[in-house]
Design a protein around this motif. Sequence first.
Motif, mmCIF file in Angstrom:
data_model
loop_
_atom_site.group_PDB
_atom_site.id
_atom_site.type_symbol
_atom_site.label_atom_id
_atom_site.label_comp_id
_atom_site.label_asym_id
_atom_site.label_seq_id
_atom_site.Cartn_x
_atom_site.Cartn_y
_atom_site.Cartn_z
ATOM 1 N N UNK A 88 -77.195 -5.330 -113.304
ATOM 2 C CA UNK A 88 -76.716 -5.174 -111.800
ATOM 3 C C UNK A 88 -75.093 -6.612 -112.018
ATOM 4 N N UNK A 89 -75.590 -7.573 -112.237
ATOM 5 C CA UNK A 89 -74.659 -8.751 -112.176
ATOM 6 C C UNK A 89 -75.895 -10.154 -112.215
ATOM 7 N N UNK A 90 -75.086 -11.001 -112.119
ATOM 8 C CA UNK A 90 -75.252 -12.176 -111.680
ATOM 9 C C UNK A 90 -76.494 -12.096 -111.633
ATOM 10 N N UNK A 91 -77.314 -12.480 -110.595
ATOM 11 C CA UNK A 91 -78.694 -12.332 -110.051
ATOM 12 C C UNK A 91 -79.741 -11.034 -111.284
ATOM 13 N N UNK A 92 -79.251 -10.558 -111.515
ATOM 14 C CA UNK A 92 -80.043 -9.708 -111.860
ATOM 15 C C UNK A 92 -80.426 -10.422 -113.512
ATOM 16 N N UNK A 93 -79.394 -11.197 -114.145
ATOM 17 C CA UNK A 93 -79.334 -11.941 -115.028
ATOM 18 C C UNK A 93 -80.361 -13.218 -114.969
ATOM 19 N N UNK A 94 -80.238 -13.542 -113.843
ATOM 20 C CA UNK A 94 -80.871 -14.515 -113.207
ATOM 21 C C UNK A 94 -82.710 -14.212 -113.267
ATOM 22 N N UNK A 95 -82.905 -13.013 -112.416
ATOM 23 C CA UNK A 95 -84.783 -12.015 -112.660
ATOM 24 C C UNK A 95 -84.649 -12.547 -114.025
ATOM 25 N N UNK A 96 -83.438 -11.651 -115.082
ATOM 26 C CA UNK A 96 -84.038 -12.150 -116.922
ATOM 27 C C UNK A 96 -84.942 -12.999 -117.174
ATOM 28 N N UNK A 97 -83.694 -14.437 -117.016
ATOM 29 C CA UNK A 97 -84.127 -15.457 -117.661
ATOM 30 C C UNK A 97 -85.595 -15.878 -117.062
ATOM 31 N N UNK A 98 -85.630 -15.995 -115.682
ATOM 32 C CA UNK A 98 -87.088 -16.339 -115.089
ATOM 33 C C UNK A 98 -88.364 -15.678 -115.949
#
Length: 395
Positions: A88-98
């Motif tokens: 969905x954006x920057x914060x979904x990306x952060x979840x992916x990295x985590x």
Amino acid sequence: MIHTGRHFLQIPGPTNVPDRVLRAMARPVIDHRGPEFAALTREVLEGLRPVFGTIGPVAVYAASGSGASEAALVNTLSPGDRVLIFETGHFSQAWRHLAERLGLKVDYIPGNWRRGASEDDLEVRLTSDGGHMCKAVILVHNETSTGVTSRLSEIGPVLKRLGHPALLIVDAVSSLASMEYRHDEWAVDVTVCASQKGLMVPPGLSFNAVSEKALARSRTAKLPRNYWDWQDMFKQNQSGFFPYTPATSLLFGLREALQMLREEGLTEVFRRHRRHADATRAAVRAWELKIVCEDPREYSSSMTAVFMPEGHDADRLRKIILEQFDMSLGAGLSRLAGRVFRIGHLGGFNDLMLVGTLSGIEMGLRLAGVPHKDGGITAALNVLAPSHTALETPV
Ligand SMILES: Cc1ncc(COP(=O)(O)O)c(C=O)c1O
């Protein structure tokens, strides 16, 4: 430049902390193993439940939201588990990295950063997962980088309808206490949140609301954990304590903020946020600037992300507004850097603060030479104060 009056903190969190909350924290630190603290813990844990829309337990961590995200995964999953994350954006990306760093296998459902998670996409993915390899579906309820709110009330039931056993893990960091949220009713298993947005408390606390299904999963989940462990946490919480030193001062602030939310009433809190979001979008449209969120059904009530006209830098605009008017606006994140500015209209906020915020932006657009139409403020006022008939009792 010397600034007078109050700073306008109009980023989408941390938000303005109400004076009442600041005063509640301005007191001596107490013994975190004493009776006064136990009473505080019980009051705060009880008070959080209706905000999450749950009758289940809520874990409170001395950490920012990212800590609670990690807690959600390490308590429920095992190395090599497959998880599905909506882009969905920057914060979904952060979840992916985590998730990847924790050794999970991620199916990242692509998105265009202007729309939310789709129940149709979820249905297709889960229907083709007959072997139930997907162990958790992860989504950001309100994507703070774009101002898009996924329609969770339609997504939660998909798992139930298909009888798929995956957990539903939701990041409600920038929606909780600003928008309707129903952990139990929407069949969410872990809700992740933090103190610094709708909850009107400074950064430093974060939360996991936990379903019975998630709690059962935590008994067999194999990802290593210590600080984040729910079993330790909930065991100690029963007597009003924590397995380690909690953020005592912030908890006093949270108690006061929860009291404020009760006084206003959650229905009214959500209505206030919707109204401020409507007025903000009216201003943006009048300026003839483009709202990032594409689908009106997914408009965020807590913040609005706005595209700059081609060839104009959002960070330059934000810099001018900060220097001239002492107001902070949110920057564009990741691929939206420089192209977008974000207006926070959540937390301890009112009509005049919103009008001040929008005025600062309109003045900034003028000073920065950004092409736009005048009239944003009038458009916002027409939403906030449509006519004298809007008042039930004339004054
Ligand atoms: C939707 C969302 N998720 C996660 C986070 C990360 O939270 P924190 O910065 O408190 O660690 C943020 C922060 O703004 C957020 O907006």
